[in-house]
Scaffold this motif. Structure first.
Motif, PDB file in Angstrom:
ATOM      1  N   ALA A 186     -72.463 -82.252  51.205  1.00  0.00           N
ATOM      2  CA  ALA A 186     -72.098 -80.860  51.485  1.00  0.00           C
ATOM      3  C   ALA A 186     -72.931 -79.861  50.687  1.00  0.00           C
ATOM      4  CB  ALA A 186     -70.609 -80.636  51.194  1.00  0.00           C
ATOM      5  N   VAL A 187     -73.212 -80.195  49.427  1.00  0.00           N
ATOM      6  CA  VAL A 187     -73.874 -79.245  48.533  1.00  0.00           C
ATOM      7  C   VAL A 187     -75.355 -79.574  48.340  1.00  0.00           C
ATOM      8  CG1 VAL A 187     -73.821 -78.256  46.198  1.00  0.00           C
ATOM      9  CG2 VAL A 187     -71.691 -78.809  47.358  1.00  0.00           C
ATOM     10  N   GLY A 188     -75.675 -80.861  48.358  1.00  0.00           N
ATOM     11  CA  GLY A 188     -77.062 -81.268  48.170  1.00  0.00           C
ATOM     12  C   GLY A 188     -77.407 -81.635  46.740  1.00  0.00           C
ATOM     13  N   ILE A 189     -76.408 -81.626  45.862  1.00  0.00           N
ATOM     14  CA  ILE A 189     -76.631 -82.013  44.472  1.00  0.00           C
ATOM     15  C   ILE A 189     -75.601 -83.068  44.111  1.00  0.00           C
ATOM     16  CG2 ILE A 189     -76.649 -81.230  42.073  1.00  0.00           C
ATOM     17  CD1 ILE A 189     -77.376 -78.445  43.167  1.00  0.00           C
ATOM     18  N   ILE A 204     -67.291 -89.748  55.387  1.00  0.00           N
ATOM     19  CA  ILE A 204     -67.323 -88.702  54.359  1.00  0.00           C
ATOM     20  C   ILE A 204     -68.650 -87.951  54.410  1.00  0.00           C
ATOM     21  CG2 ILE A 204     -67.301 -88.276  51.862  1.00  0.00           C
ATOM     22  CD1 ILE A 204     -64.559 -89.028  52.905  1.00  0.00           C
ATOM     23  N   GLY A 205     -69.738 -88.684  54.608  1.00  0.00           N
ATOM     24  CA  GLY A 205     -71.047 -88.044  54.711  1.00  0.00           C
ATOM     25  C   GLY A 205     -71.125 -87.098  55.895  1.00  0.00           C
ATOM     26  N   LEU A 206     -70.566 -87.515  57.031  1.00  0.00           N
ATOM     27  CA  LEU A 206     -70.560 -86.661  58.223  1.00  0.00           C
ATOM     28  C   LEU A 206     -69.745 -85.396  57.974  1.00  0.00           C
ATOM     29  CD1 LEU A 206     -71.347 -86.184  61.171  1.00  0.00           C
ATOM     30  CD2 LEU A 206     -69.329 -87.515  61.823  1.00  0.00           C
ATOM     31  N   CYS A 207     -68.588 -85.538  57.351  1.00  0.00           N
ATOM     32  CA  CYS A 207     -67.775 -84.355  57.032  1.00  0.00           C
ATOM     33  C   CYS A 207     -68.552 -83.379  56.144  1.00  0.00           C
ATOM     34  CB  CYS A 207     -66.481 -84.776  56.336  1.00  0.00           C
ATOM     35  SG  CYS A 207     -65.311 -85.599  57.410  1.00  0.00           S
ATOM     36  N   GLY A 208     -69.219 -83.909  55.142  1.00  0.00           N
ATOM     37  CA  GLY A 208     -70.010 -83.061  54.257  1.00  0.00           C
ATOM     38  C   GLY A 208     -71.145 -82.355  54.978  1.00  0.00           C
TER      39      GLY A 208
END
Length: 158
Positions: free
Chosen positions: A107-110, A133-137
């Motif tokens: 979601a944020v990239g960090i 979870i990755g898709l949601c982010g």
């Protein structure tokens, strides 16, 4: 060569999906910049939502390739092997911590989602939760990315 504004709807969606896969695999191809370039020519909010969904799905298809590719990484000797085993144990004891990192990264990239994806495969984080979870982010990240300019346009009246 046609500009994106002259491309048909189907071609626009296919290109968004395909280039999102590429951007997930090749870190120098910026998925956010690609999505914004497609968003500019989206004919409606519904089309914009479709582009967000396709960009998110494309990114996760590419991340799945990276994940499965990194599953074969074996660290047999030295400090790296010790660290890998230590992290595997830690993540197995608390899988929610690993998935929290996956969500924040996507979601944020960090930390960078590319790196987290490689580590998730190498450390054998469960695949289905990783993808979900990755898709949601990614949906959160890309949704906000295209929403911010839309809100700014409406607020400024342009």
């Amino acid at each position: 060569m046609e500009s994106w504004a002259q491309v048909s709807g189907t071609t626009l969606y296919v290109a968004c999906f395909a280039l999102s896969i590429l951007s997930a695999l090749v870190p120098w191809v910026n998925g956010e910049a690609l999505l914004l370039s497609f968003a500019v020519v989206a004919p409606s909010p519904f089309a914009l939502a479709g582009l967000v969904a396709l960009a998110s799905l494309g990114q996760m298809v590419g991340k799945c390739v990276l994940y499965w590719g990194s599953c074969s990484l074996k660290f047999r000797k030295g400090r790296t092997a010790q660290l890998t085993e230590s992290w595997k144990k830690r993540l197995n004891d608390s899988p929610s911590q690993a998935l929290t990192v996956v969500f924040i990264s996507s979601a944020v990239g960090i930390p960078p989602f590319y790196v987290i994806t490689l580590l998730a495969g190498a450390l054998k984080i469960r695949f289905a939760p990783f993808v979900g979870i990755g898709l949601c982010g990614r949906v959160v990240r890309f949704g906000l990315l295209v929403l911010i300019p839309q809100v700014a346009i409406r607020l400024t009246g342009h």
